[in-house]
Write a protein that holds these residues in place. Sequence first.
Motif, PDB file in Angstrom:
ATOM      1  N   ALA A 130       0.819  -1.205   0.000  1.00  0.00           N
ATOM      2  CA  ALA A 130       0.000   0.000   0.000  1.00  0.00           C
ATOM      3  C   ALA A 130       0.860   1.265   0.000  1.00  0.00           C
ATOM      4  O   ALA A 130       0.461   2.298  -0.551  1.00  0.00           O
ATOM      5  CB  ALA A 130      -0.929  -0.004   1.207  1.00  0.00           C
ATOM      6  N   ALA A 131       2.053   1.174   0.594  1.00  0.00           N
ATOM      7  CA  ALA A 131       2.927   2.344   0.691  1.00  0.00           C
ATOM      8  C   ALA A 131       3.890   2.466  -0.480  1.00  0.00           C
ATOM      9  O   ALA A 131       4.621   3.462  -0.589  1.00  0.00           O
ATOM     10  CB  ALA A 131       3.723   2.291   1.993  1.00  0.00           C
ATOM     11  N   ALA A 132       3.910   1.468  -1.367  1.00  0.00           N
ATOM     12  CA  ALA A 132       4.898   1.436  -2.439  1.00  0.00           C
ATOM     13  C   ALA A 132       4.718   2.589  -3.422  1.00  0.00           C
ATOM     14  O   ALA A 132       3.603   3.004  -3.734  1.00  0.00           O
ATOM     15  CB  ALA A 132       4.826   0.102  -3.182  1.00  0.00           C
ATOM     16  N   ASP A 133       5.849   3.108  -3.900  1.00  0.00           N
ATOM     17  CA  ASP A 133       5.830   4.136  -4.937  1.00  0.00           C
ATOM     18  C   ASP A 133       5.616   3.522  -6.314  1.00  0.00           C
ATOM     19  O   ASP A 133       5.030   4.142  -7.198  1.00  0.00           O
ATOM     20  CB  ASP A 133       7.152   4.912  -4.925  1.00  0.00           C
ATOM     21  CG  ASP A 133       7.430   5.557  -3.584  1.00  0.00           C
ATOM     22  OD1 ASP A 133       6.705   6.503  -3.239  1.00  0.00           O
ATOM     23  OD2 ASP A 133       8.355   5.104  -2.879  1.00  0.00           O
ATOM     24  N   ILE A 134       6.119   2.316  -6.487  1.00  0.00           N
ATOM     25  CA  ILE A 134       6.008   1.611  -7.770  1.00  0.00           C
ATOM     26  C   ILE A 134       5.582   0.179  -7.489  1.00  0.00           C
ATOM     27  O   ILE A 134       6.228  -0.524  -6.708  1.00  0.00           O
ATOM     28  CB  ILE A 134       7.357   1.607  -8.519  1.00  0.00           C
ATOM     29  CG1 ILE A 134       7.836   3.041  -8.793  1.00  0.00           C
ATOM     30  CG2 ILE A 134       7.251   0.829  -9.831  1.00  0.00           C
ATOM     31  CD1 ILE A 134       9.278   3.117  -9.252  1.00  0.00           C
ATOM     32  N   VAL A 135       4.504  -0.262  -8.091  1.00  0.00           N
ATOM     33  CA  VAL A 135       4.047  -1.643  -7.983  1.00  0.00           C
ATOM     34  C   VAL A 135       4.091  -2.265  -9.380  1.00  0.00           C
ATOM     35  O   VAL A 135       3.519  -1.724 -10.320  1.00  0.00           O
ATOM     36  CB  VAL A 135       2.610  -1.738  -7.409  1.00  0.00           C
ATOM     37  CG1 VAL A 135       2.148  -3.190  -7.389  1.00  0.00           C
ATOM     38  CG2 VAL A 135       2.559  -1.146  -6.012  1.00  0.00           C
ATOM     39  N   VAL A 136       4.785  -3.388  -9.489  1.00  0.00           N
ATOM     40  CA  VAL A 136       4.920  -4.066 -10.779  1.00  0.00           C
ATOM     41  C   VAL A 136       4.374  -5.480 -10.644  1.00  0.00           C
ATOM     42  O   VAL A 136       4.865  -6.268  -9.826  1.00  0.00           O
ATOM     43  CB  VAL A 136       6.381  -4.117 -11.259  1.00  0.00           C
ATOM     44  CG1 VAL A 136       6.471  -4.812 -12.614  1.00  0.00           C
ATOM     45  CG2 VAL A 136       6.969  -2.712 -11.338  1.00  0.00           C
ATOM     46  N   ASP A 137       3.374  -5.793 -11.431  1.00  0.00           N
ATOM     47  CA  ASP A 137       2.845  -7.155 -11.499  1.00  0.00           C
ATOM     48  C   ASP A 137       3.611  -7.889 -12.595  1.00  0.00           C
ATOM     49  O   ASP A 137       3.503  -7.558 -13.778  1.00  0.00           O
ATOM     50  CB  ASP A 137       1.353  -7.121 -11.821  1.00  0.00           C
ATOM     51  CG  ASP A 137       0.708  -8.504 -11.770  1.00  0.00           C
ATOM     52  OD1 ASP A 137       1.448  -9.509 -11.830  1.00  0.00           O
ATOM     53  OD2 ASP A 137      -0.535  -8.576 -11.701  1.00  0.00           O
ATOM     54  N   THR A 138       4.404  -8.885 -12.209  1.00  0.00           N
ATOM     55  CA  THR A 138       5.260  -9.590 -13.164  1.00  0.00           C
ATOM     56  C   THR A 138       4.619 -10.864 -13.717  1.00  0.00           C
ATOM     57  O   THR A 138       5.293 -11.641 -14.391  1.00  0.00           O
ATOM     58  CB  THR A 138       6.613  -9.949 -12.507  1.00  0.00           C
ATOM     59  OG1 THR A 138       6.401 -10.949 -11.494  1.00  0.00           O
ATOM     60  CG2 THR A 138       7.259  -8.726 -11.887  1.00  0.00           C
ATOM     61  N   SER A 139       3.340 -11.068 -13.444  1.00  0.00           N
ATOM     62  CA  SER A 139       2.679 -12.320 -13.842  1.00  0.00           C
ATOM     63  C   SER A 139       2.820 -12.596 -15.335  1.00  0.00           C
ATOM     64  O   SER A 139       3.036 -13.732 -15.752  1.00  0.00           O
ATOM     65  CB  SER A 139       1.193 -12.280 -13.480  1.00  0.00           C
ATOM     66  OG  SER A 139       1.013 -12.080 -12.105  1.00  0.00           O
ATOM     67  N   ARG A 140       2.699 -11.557 -16.151  1.00  0.00           N
ATOM     68  CA  ARG A 140       2.737 -11.733 -17.605  1.00  0.00           C
ATOM     69  C   ARG A 140       3.988 -11.124 -18.223  1.00  0.00           C
ATOM     70  O   ARG A 140       4.034 -10.892 -19.430  1.00  0.00           O
ATOM     71  CB  ARG A 140       1.486 -11.095 -18.233  1.00  0.00           C
ATOM     72  CG  ARG A 140       0.166 -11.604 -17.679  1.00  0.00           C
ATOM     73  CD  ARG A 140      -0.061 -13.081 -17.974  1.00  0.00           C
ATOM     74  NE  ARG A 140      -1.300 -13.561 -17.366  1.00  0.00           N
ATOM     75  CZ  ARG A 140      -1.360 -14.229 -16.240  1.00  0.00           C
ATOM     76  NH1 ARG A 140      -0.237 -14.492 -15.573  1.00  0.00           N
ATOM     77  NH2 ARG A 140      -2.524 -14.636 -15.742  1.00  0.00           N
TER      78      ARG A 140
END
Length: 284
Positions: A130-140
Amino acid sequence: MVSEVAIITGLSGAGRRTAAHAMEDLGWYVVDNLPPVMLPSLAETVTGFGMDRLAVVADVRTRDFFEQLPDAIATLRAHTSKLALVYLEADDDVIVQRQESSRRPLPLQGHGRLIDGITKERHLMADLRAAADIVVDTSRLSARQLVQRIANHFGSERTDQLAVTIMSFGFKHGLPIDADLVFDVRFLPNPFWIPELRPKSGLSRDVAQYVLKHEAAQSFLGNMIDVLETVSPGYLNEGKRQVTVAIGCTGGKHRSTAMGEELARRLRDKDVMATVLHRDMGKE
């Protein structure tokens, strides 16, 4: 205190190691699996060594220490001009597939199932996400695509260019095993056969002038630059930011040395990062 800090965290199996390697390639100083309580002191230490960009991988592998990460981040934010918290995640089924391929258990799995370990990690890291500046979903994302995503966030005009190491060598001493491109300049007239030039190397002005005065040398230098300009976009697209160009003559003393120095000079004139290494100098 170091001017830029990136904290890389997230779920096991989401690509933290790939992201860390990408940061290294971009010129950041990277530390993996550091207890969070040591973050502020580490930032001060690397600053003392003249480093201004620090990336730290912090996750649940540090066990009880992991709970100290929010406080450590707060301390760093108060003393650092730029801090980014990067959170990597992926779908449960993707993490299960990746972990089964690596045959390694998750840190919180214990004697339970993989999915149990994933659930525990998600719960433990919910506030960080929730506090992250950058969230990366690496699923694909493939590894190459993740590297590109990291480069887009943390690269610069300079790091989006290819860094070139030019290595002169002598064929009689063997081919460099770490070369990406190899050029043979044995077709050029050899200063070895000029008595007054034989003791000197391609670093001396008179030897360099002798080698470079020939039209074939000038044409070949242009050809090498054309090759580098052709392959650079493809290398960068594949996540490769460093390339080693080997230039060989018979002994690695005269022609390859002079050509390597001149190639580096021309690349620098084009604002390309180029360094020179003369592997076999002095072996004659």
